[in-house]
Write an enzyme that holds these catalytic residues in place. Structure first.
Site, PDB file in Angstrom:
ATOM      1  N   LYS A  44       0.802  -1.226   0.000  1.00  0.00           N
ATOM      2  CA  LYS A  44       0.000   0.000   0.000  1.00  0.00           C
ATOM      3  C   LYS A  44       0.836   1.278   0.000  1.00  0.00           C
ATOM      4  CE  LYS A  44      -3.415  -0.970  -0.634  1.00  0.00           C
ATOM      5  NZ  LYS A  44      -3.784  -1.633  -1.934  1.00  0.00           N
ATOM      6  N   HIS A  99       7.617  -7.155  -1.922  1.00  0.00           N
ATOM      7  CA  HIS A  99       7.305  -6.627  -0.589  1.00  0.00           C
ATOM      8  C   HIS A  99       8.242  -7.256   0.454  1.00  0.00           C
ATOM      9  CE1 HIS A  99       3.737  -4.729  -2.086  1.00  0.00           C
ATOM     10  NE2 HIS A  99       3.014  -5.812  -2.188  1.00  0.00           N
ATOM     11  N   SER A 129      -4.901   3.013   3.827  1.00  0.00           N
ATOM     12  CA  SER A 129      -5.069   2.381   2.522  1.00  0.00           C
ATOM     13  C   SER A 129      -5.260   0.869   2.699  1.00  0.00           C
ATOM     14  CB  SER A 129      -3.835   2.684   1.659  1.00  0.00           C
ATOM     15  OG  SER A 129      -3.975   2.106   0.394  1.00  0.00           O
TER      16      SER A 129
HETATM   17  P1  A3P Z   1      -5.031   4.863  -1.439  1.00  0.00           P
HETATM   18  O1  A3P Z   1      -5.735   3.640  -0.932  1.00  0.00           O
HETATM   19  O2  A3P Z   1      -4.594   5.768  -0.326  1.00  0.00           O
HETATM   20  O3  A3P Z   1      -5.810   5.596  -2.487  1.00  0.00           O
HETATM   21  P2  A3P Z   1      -0.091  -0.390  -3.613  1.00  0.00           P
HETATM   22  O4  A3P Z   1      -0.040  -0.315  -5.084  1.00  0.00           O
HETATM   23  O5  A3P Z   1       1.250  -0.493  -2.957  1.00  0.00           O
HETATM   24  O6  A3P Z   1      -1.062  -1.438  -3.152  1.00  0.00           O
HETATM   25  O7  A3P Z   1      -0.635   1.027  -3.095  1.00  0.00           O
HETATM   26  C1  A3P Z   1      -1.981   1.407  -3.351  1.00  0.00           C
HETATM   27  C2  A3P Z   1      -2.114   2.881  -3.073  1.00  0.00           C
HETATM   28  O8  A3P Z   1      -1.428   3.624  -4.103  1.00  0.00           O
HETATM   29  C3  A3P Z   1      -3.587   3.333  -3.106  1.00  0.00           C
HETATM   30  O9  A3P Z   1      -3.689   4.387  -2.145  1.00  0.00           O
HETATM   31  C4  A3P Z   1      -3.696   3.837  -4.542  1.00  0.00           C
HETATM   32  O10 A3P Z   1      -4.762   4.720  -4.757  1.00  0.00           O
HETATM   33  C5  A3P Z   1      -2.336   4.541  -4.678  1.00  0.00           C
HETATM   34  N1  A3P Z   1      -1.973   4.818  -6.074  1.00  0.00           N
HETATM   35  C6  A3P Z   1      -1.857   3.970  -7.104  1.00  0.00           C
HETATM   36  N2  A3P Z   1      -1.548   4.616  -8.244  1.00  0.00           N
HETATM   37  C7  A3P Z   1      -1.474   5.926  -7.929  1.00  0.00           C
HETATM   38  C8  A3P Z   1      -1.218   7.120  -8.677  1.00  0.00           C
HETATM   39  N3  A3P Z   1      -0.999   7.099  -9.991  1.00  0.00           N
HETATM   40  N4  A3P Z   1      -1.221   8.299  -8.007  1.00  0.00           N
HETATM   41  C9  A3P Z   1      -1.444   8.359  -6.684  1.00  0.00           C
HETATM   42  N5  A3P Z   1      -1.707   7.260  -5.927  1.00  0.00           N
HETATM   43  C10 A3P Z   1      -1.729   6.063  -6.536  1.00  0.00           C
END
Ligand code: A3P
Length: 286
Positions: A44, A99, A129
């Site tokens: 996340k 991870h 998140s």
């Molecule tokens: P939120 O739940 O706070 O919106 P991961 O990919 O490590 O699982 O992380 C997911 C988080 O990254 C989510 O956060 C998602 O919305 C955010 N995310 C993914 N792509 C993004 C982008 N282009 N810009 C900003 N946040 C992004």
């Protein structure tokens, strides 16, 4: 905790839907090459974002991979079951995400010159998140109340263990200049600047026009609409966007809408104690 949803590996919990003894052995035995690039994140923290960015930076902005290959095959997870199926088809130079904490990386990683981009995100936002992700992901346990989830998060009874252990493990001296540290927050604040840092680190000489093009295609809005990246290809039983979309908010500081002042005080007291003596600061705390 129901045991069938998780397996234990090196003292940490992993979802059994994506990991198995075989996939972990495959990762352990992977022959890491000097030209490989790893993006390392605690879950996340911006993993899927980097699965969009990295192929474009490495190939000079050609959109083909992000428009034709699902993110999990395009820049696969080192530890997940899919890697064995796609490893031979990966574009060169090979890019993977992981991870894993530093000590669980394959032996050949430690002796290689493979590069690492470590993406760190404010842990309160990581937790928020993750809380929503646990509600939408059918292969994860229900997170319970926010308070209950916070307790698990602080104790490391969540996927990939304790956040502080993860970030500290990747400050390992052995890594030298093979690693750069990027924050999710700096990417939110100024994506082109973060892309320039990544591109310089990887020895790519991208024009300003290409940087702007990549930034546009890696914006939250564009990625949320990209079926190769928004998990709409995944059956609802595994990921249910009606409960909470994967592309949820994409901002820095959403923790302010979730933490009470008591929860914040408790969270910060644990995290600060565990980070005592470390020479990095947390993004966006004030
Ligand atoms: P939120 O739940 O706070 O919106 P991961 O990919 O490590 O699982 O992380 C997911 C988080 O990254 C989510 O956060 C998602 O919305 C955010 N995310 C993914 N792509 C993004 C982008 N282009 N810009 C900003 N946040 C992004």
């Amino acid at each position: 905790m129901s045991t069938d949803k998780y397996i234990q590996h090196g003292g940490i919990l992993l979802p059994s839907e994506c990991h198995s003894a075989e996939s972990l052995e495959f990762a352990h035995n992977l022959s890491v090459e000097d030209t490989n690039v790893f993006v390392v994140t605690f879950p996340k923290s911006g993993t899927i974002w980097m699965q969009e960015i990295l192929p474009l930076v490495l190939n000079g902005g050609d959109l083909t991979p992000i428009q034709t290959i699902p993110n999990w095959d395009r820049v696969p997870w080192l530890e997940e079951k899919r890697l064995a199926f796609v490893v031979d088809q990966l574009a060169s130079p090979r890019a993977m995400v992981t991870h894993f904490p530093h000590h669980l990386m394959p032996p050949s990683f430690h002796t290689s010159k493979a590069k690492v981009i470590y993406v760190m995100r404010n842990p309160m936002d990581v937790m928020v998140s993750s809380y929503y992700f646990h509600q939408m992901a059918g292969f994860l346990e229900d997170p319970g109340t926010f308070d209950e989830f916070m307790e698990k998060f602080l104790e490391g009874r969540v996927l990939f263990g304790k956040w502080t252990d993860h970030v500290k493990s990747w400050r390992h001296k052995e890594l030298g200049d093979r690693i750069i540290y990027i924050t999710y927050e700096e990417m939110v604040q100024d994506l082109p600047a973060a892309l320039r840092r990544i591109s310089d680190f990887l020895g790519r000489n991208l024009s300003e026009e290409t940087i702007q093009k990549i930034a546009e295609h890696c914006s939250f809005k564009t990625m949320k609409a990209n079926n190769m990246s928004n998990f709409s290809l995944v059956p609802k039983v595994y990921m249910d966007a009606d409960k909470s979309p994967f592309f949820r908010k994409g901002v820095a500081g959403d923790w302010r809408n979730h933490f009470t002042s008591e929860q914040l005080a408790q969270f910060m007291s644990v995290i600060s104690k565990e980070l005592e003596g470390e020479n990095f600061s947390l993004p966006y705390l004030d």
